[in-house]
Design an enzyme around this catalytic site. Structure first.
Site, PDB file in Angstrom:
ATOM      1  N   TYR A 147       0.824  -1.212   0.000  1.00  0.00           N
ATOM      2  CA  TYR A 147       0.000   0.000   0.000  1.00  0.00           C
ATOM      3  C   TYR A 147       0.862   1.267   0.000  1.00  0.00           C
ATOM      4  O   TYR A 147       0.557   2.232   0.706  1.00  0.00           O
ATOM      5  CB  TYR A 147      -0.952  -0.010   1.210  1.00  0.00           C
ATOM      6  CG  TYR A 147      -2.138  -0.897   0.993  1.00  0.00           C
ATOM      7  CD1 TYR A 147      -3.271  -0.432   0.341  1.00  0.00           C
ATOM      8  CD2 TYR A 147      -2.123  -2.226   1.410  1.00  0.00           C
ATOM      9  CE1 TYR A 147      -4.361  -1.254   0.111  1.00  0.00           C
ATOM     10  CE2 TYR A 147      -3.203  -3.061   1.193  1.00  0.00           C
ATOM     11  CZ  TYR A 147      -4.317  -2.564   0.539  1.00  0.00           C
ATOM     12  OH  TYR A 147      -5.399  -3.396   0.314  1.00  0.00           O
ATOM     13  N   TYR A 167     -14.328  -4.736   2.619  1.00  0.00           N
ATOM     14  CA  TYR A 167     -12.940  -5.117   2.330  1.00  0.00           C
ATOM     15  C   TYR A 167     -12.711  -6.490   2.943  1.00  0.00           C
ATOM     16  O   TYR A 167     -12.876  -6.681   4.153  1.00  0.00           O
ATOM     17  CB  TYR A 167     -11.939  -4.119   2.899  1.00  0.00           C
ATOM     18  CG  TYR A 167     -10.510  -4.595   2.708  1.00  0.00           C
ATOM     19  CD1 TYR A 167      -9.875  -4.453   1.472  1.00  0.00           C
ATOM     20  CD2 TYR A 167      -9.827  -5.234   3.738  1.00  0.00           C
ATOM     21  CE1 TYR A 167      -8.581  -4.926   1.278  1.00  0.00           C
ATOM     22  CE2 TYR A 167      -8.534  -5.704   3.546  1.00  0.00           C
ATOM     23  CZ  TYR A 167      -7.924  -5.556   2.321  1.00  0.00           C
ATOM     24  OH  TYR A 167      -6.648  -6.028   2.124  1.00  0.00           O
ATOM     25  N   ASP A 202     -16.877 -12.511   8.334  1.00  0.00           N
ATOM     26  CA  ASP A 202     -15.444 -12.229   8.260  1.00  0.00           C
ATOM     27  C   ASP A 202     -15.016 -11.525   9.552  1.00  0.00           C
ATOM     28  O   ASP A 202     -15.171 -10.326   9.706  1.00  0.00           O
ATOM     29  CB  ASP A 202     -15.177 -11.341   7.035  1.00  0.00           C
ATOM     30  CG  ASP A 202     -13.706 -10.989   6.878  1.00  0.00           C
ATOM     31  OD1 ASP A 202     -12.909 -11.265   7.802  1.00  0.00           O
ATOM     32  OD2 ASP A 202     -13.347 -10.407   5.834  1.00  0.00           O
ATOM     33  N   LYS A 207      -5.319 -12.013  11.585  1.00  0.00           N
ATOM     34  CA  LYS A 207      -4.831 -10.866  12.364  1.00  0.00           C
ATOM     35  C   LYS A 207      -4.481 -11.231  13.804  1.00  0.00           C
ATOM     36  O   LYS A 207      -3.421 -11.745  14.068  1.00  0.00           O
ATOM     37  CB  LYS A 207      -5.818  -9.711  12.263  1.00  0.00           C
ATOM     38  CG  LYS A 207      -5.811  -9.057  10.876  1.00  0.00           C
ATOM     39  CD  LYS A 207      -6.397  -7.682  10.884  1.00  0.00           C
ATOM     40  CE  LYS A 207      -6.388  -7.056   9.482  1.00  0.00           C
ATOM     41  NZ  LYS A 207      -5.046  -6.731   8.991  1.00  0.00           N
TER      42      LYS A 207
END
Length: 430
Positions: free
Chosen positions: A22, A149, A241, A270
């Site tokens: 990114y 996302y 999610d 994560k």
């Protein structure tokens, strides 16, 4: 030795060989060499100290270099570092699956391992599409929220909201029906949209309660419950999610704990290993699992990763989960939630701030720019540098400023972050 020269040397070497995520490498500044981490702090090559207020991209639950996680990984490293997970198994993977399933809704019965959040989503999508295929039903369309996302692999991009991130690949993404996030005013129209498509929908995938990368957009559990209940009535499989919201971020262990309705499939990554190692998990119901059981080998779920259920990552996840369930961690999460809530009242009086929102340990607000909210808003770069110069790592999503601190952050450290936010905002005129 001259540390400035050494730092410059590291940055030159980095730029010569590394392509950062990114990041527009043409205009990006020099990467900051980090040499160690401890608790909530990161230390750079010059000895500067930073509070990691975003948990290093939302993964570091218990702080950096946690001694207990390090110990458990080290012990595992000296026992078994890796083994193919096709045809073999090992205690850490079995134990991790057992421990995780005990914390999830009763219907979650099977665990499929992968290596990150995007691939956990890919696995979930493939499960749903092949579930229909194995039952000789043609259901290939996916339902998702606008602004979603779910990751950067092709399937995950397909079910993510269309944006500049996905534009170069639009012609290669599969068909997805995007709907608004639910609220009291639109729920009936959403239900009608879903009813009209129900026969073609393989599944509905969603980020529960918080759309993270979209700018920490939050919505109500009661509205999601109504939508999920309707999808259940229409026999539409649901993928929740929890890559971002899992493991305490919303104030409860999982976002699903805020809901009455439960999904068919759940995705995790994560915070799963406490930020120590990469790992993804997709869990599902026995109903989905059983659709792949057959004498016909063509009905197998053909998906795998070289490091599936890596023993080291499993050991890290087991240690992180133990820490998460400690009374001290629970109290820390509750304290951070209370502190965030109190700070939102302070922010309400700041003229540069609007759309303040919070759930659990996640706090976000929009910095007023007069140009709306956008990831590409240049204000984000300025704010990032302002915070960095004051010893705090925050990574605004354009003009959206947010806090997602490690659970080990003290009340005093968090107050320092709040005061720094106020100091930075005071520099800007509305």
């Amino acid at each position: 030795m001259n540390t400035t020269i050494k730092k410059a040397n590291l940055q030159q070497r980095d730029k010569a060989v590394n392509w950062h995520p990114y990041t527009q490498m043409k205009t990006a500044g020099e990467a900051i060499p980090i040499v160690r981490g401890k608790g909530v702090y990161l230390y750079d090559h010059d000895g500067n100290t930073y509070i990691d207020a975003v948990s290093s991209w939302w993964v570091t639950l218990h702080g950096h270099s946690h001694p207990y996680i390090a110990q458990r990984v080290s012990e595992q490293l000296h026992t078994l570092e890796q083994v193919i997970f096709a045809g073999f198994t090992h205690e850490p993977a079995i134990q991790l699956s057992e421990n995780l399933l005990k914390l999830l809704p009763e219907g979650q019965q099977k665990v499929f391992y992968s290596d990150n959040g995007s691939t956990a989503v890919e696995v979930a999508l493939k499960m749903c599409i092949q579930y229909a295929h194995n039952r000789e039903k043609k259901k290939t369309k996916i339902l998702a929220f606008k602004n979603a996302y779910h990751g950067d692999t092709f399937g995950a991009m397909s079910v993510s909201g269309k944006s500049f991130w996905t534009k170069p690949f639009e012609s290669m993404l599969f068909e997805v029906i995007f709907i608004d996030i639910p609220n009291a005013g639109n729920i009936e129209s959403l239900q009608q949209q879903i009813k009209d498509l129900a026969g073609e929908l393989a599944c509905f995938i969603f980020e529960p309660l918080v759309q993270g990368a979209a700018g920490m957009l939050m919505y109500e559990a009661k509205d999601l419950d109504r939508l999920m209940k309707f999808c259940r009535e229409q026999n539409i499989l649901m993928i929740q999610d929890e890559v971002f919201t899992g493991f305490g971020r919303t104030g409860k262990l999982f976002a699903t704990d805020h809901l009455m309705e439960k999904p068919d499939i759940m995705c995790f990554s994560k915070g799963l290993t406490g930020g120590t190692m990469p790992m993804g998990i997709t869990t599902c119901t026995n109903e989905i699992y059983n659709a792949f059981l057959s004498e016909d080998r063509h009905k197998t779920l053909f998906h795998g990763h070289s490091f599936t259920a890596n023993p080291l990552a499993c050991a890290a996840a087991l240690a992180s989960m133990e820490l998460l369930l400690n009374e001290e961690t629970r109290k820390n999460i509750e304290r951070i939630t209370r502190q965030h809530s109190a700070f939102t009242k302070v922010l309400e009086s700041v003229p540069q701030v609007e759309h303040i929102r919070q759930i659990g340990t996640i706090l976000a607000f929009d910095f007023k720019t007069g140009q709306g909210t956008s990831y590409f808003n240049e204000t984000g770069k300025k704010l990032y540098n302002d915070f960095l110069q004051r010893g705090i790592i925050m990574r605004p999503l354009g003009n959206v400023v947010y806090l997602v601190p490690p659970y080990c952050i003290t009340a005093e450290e968090l107050d320092f972050v709040y005061q720094t936010i106020m100091d930075v905002l005071a520099q800007y005129q509305v």
